[in-house]
Write a protein that holds these residues in place. Sequence first.
Motif, PDB file in Angstrom:
ATOM      1  N   GLN A   1      35.791  31.959  35.725  1.00 41.81           N
ATOM      2  CA  GLN A   1      35.323  32.885  36.756  1.00 41.81           C
ATOM      3  C   GLN A   1      35.462  32.278  38.150  1.00 41.81           C
ATOM      4  O   GLN A   1      35.757  32.985  39.114  1.00 41.81           O
ATOM      5  CB  GLN A   1      33.879  33.307  36.486  1.00 41.81           C
ATOM      6  N   LEU A   2      35.284  30.973  38.255  1.00 47.44           N
ATOM      7  CA  LEU A   2      35.514  30.313  39.543  1.00 47.44           C
ATOM      8  C   LEU A   2      36.975  30.424  39.959  1.00 47.44           C
ATOM      9  O   LEU A   2      37.277  30.618  41.147  1.00 47.44           O
ATOM     10  CB  LEU A   2      35.083  28.847  39.474  1.00 47.44           C
ATOM     11  N   LEU A   3      37.874  30.336  38.985  1.00 49.28           N
ATOM     12  CA  LEU A   3      39.295  30.509  39.295  1.00 49.28           C
ATOM     13  C   LEU A   3      39.590  31.935  39.746  1.00 49.28           C
ATOM     14  O   LEU A   3      40.405  32.154  40.648  1.00 49.28           O
ATOM     15  CB  LEU A   3      40.145  30.143  38.081  1.00 49.28           C
ATOM     16  N   TRP A   4      38.930  32.923  39.132  1.00 50.25           N
ATOM     17  CA  TRP A   4      39.117  34.318  39.550  1.00 50.25           C
ATOM     18  C   TRP A   4      38.611  34.528  40.971  1.00 50.25           C
ATOM     19  O   TRP A   4      39.215  35.276  41.752  1.00 50.25           O
ATOM     20  CB  TRP A   4      38.422  35.278  38.597  1.00 50.25           C
ATOM     21  N   VAL A   5      37.517  33.882  41.332  1.00 50.35           N
ATOM     22  CA  VAL A   5      37.014  33.999  42.703  1.00 50.35           C
ATOM     23  C   VAL A   5      38.018  33.380  43.678  1.00 50.35           C
ATOM     24  O   VAL A   5      38.311  33.963  44.733  1.00 50.35           O
ATOM     25  CB  VAL A   5      35.622  33.347  42.841  1.00 50.35           C
TER      26      VAL A   5
ATOM     27  N   LEU B   1      33.559  40.797  42.340  1.00 46.24           N
ATOM     28  CA  LEU B   1      32.527  41.539  41.607  1.00 46.24           C
ATOM     29  C   LEU B   1      32.662  41.338  40.103  1.00 46.24           C
ATOM     30  O   LEU B   1      31.680  41.115  39.397  1.00 46.24           O
ATOM     31  CB  LEU B   1      32.604  43.023  41.950  1.00 46.24           C
ATOM     32  N   SER B   2      33.882  41.414  39.628  1.00 43.43           N
ATOM     33  CA  SER B   2      34.134  41.213  38.202  1.00 43.43           C
ATOM     34  C   SER B   2      33.750  39.798  37.776  1.00 43.43           C
ATOM     35  O   SER B   2      33.083  39.601  36.755  1.00 43.43           O
ATOM     36  CB  SER B   2      35.606  41.481  37.901  1.00 43.43           C
ATOM     37  N   ALA B   3      34.176  38.816  38.549  1.00 45.39           N
ATOM     38  CA  ALA B   3      33.872  37.422  38.220  1.00 45.39           C
ATOM     39  C   ALA B   3      32.369  37.157  38.267  1.00 45.39           C
ATOM     40  O   ALA B   3      31.842  36.394  37.457  1.00 45.39           O
ATOM     41  CB  ALA B   3      34.602  36.485  39.180  1.00 45.39           C
ATOM     42  N   THR B   4      31.683  37.819  39.183  1.00 48.19           N
ATOM     43  CA  THR B   4      30.231  37.665  39.263  1.00 48.19           C
ATOM     44  C   THR B   4      29.559  38.223  38.010  1.00 48.19           C
ATOM     45  O   THR B   4      28.650  37.606  37.450  1.00 48.19           O
ATOM     46  CB  THR B   4      29.678  38.361  40.516  1.00 48.19           C
ATOM     47  N   GLY B   5      30.023  39.371  37.574  1.00 46.27           N
ATOM     48  CA  GLY B   5      29.452  39.967  36.360  1.00 46.27           C
ATOM     49  C   GLY B   5      29.687  39.111  35.132  1.00 46.27           C
ATOM     50  O   GLY B   5      28.759  38.817  34.371  1.00 46.27           O
ATOM     51  N   TYR B   6      30.940  38.709  34.933  1.00 47.40           N
ATOM     52  CA  TYR B   6      31.240  37.870  33.773  1.00 47.40           C
ATOM     53  C   TYR B   6      30.565  36.505  33.890  1.00 47.40           C
ATOM     54  O   TYR B   6      30.077  35.949  32.903  1.00 47.40           O
ATOM     55  CB  TYR B   6      32.748  37.688  33.608  1.00 47.40           C
TER      56      TYR B   6
END
Length: 65
Positions: free
Chosen positions: A24-28, A41-46
């Motif tokens: 998720q850090l990589l997605w951010v 938003l997606s990375a925060t949820g997951y």
Amino acid sequence: MCELVRRPTIRRLWWGFAIGLAAQLLWVAYALTTHQLGFILSATGYGTAYAIGAREWWRTREADQ
């Protein structure tokens, strides 16, 4: 990547949650680099789901000892 995270998480192995949070850090980072802020938003949820799972894993581990 999905199987790398899903199977250990279902088996409740700590490193499954760690890989999920790291992803998720990589997605951010990707979202910020490409200016696609919806990914945050997606990375925060997951990330929240993985953090809750890790916390529950830690609590049950302490209770078992």
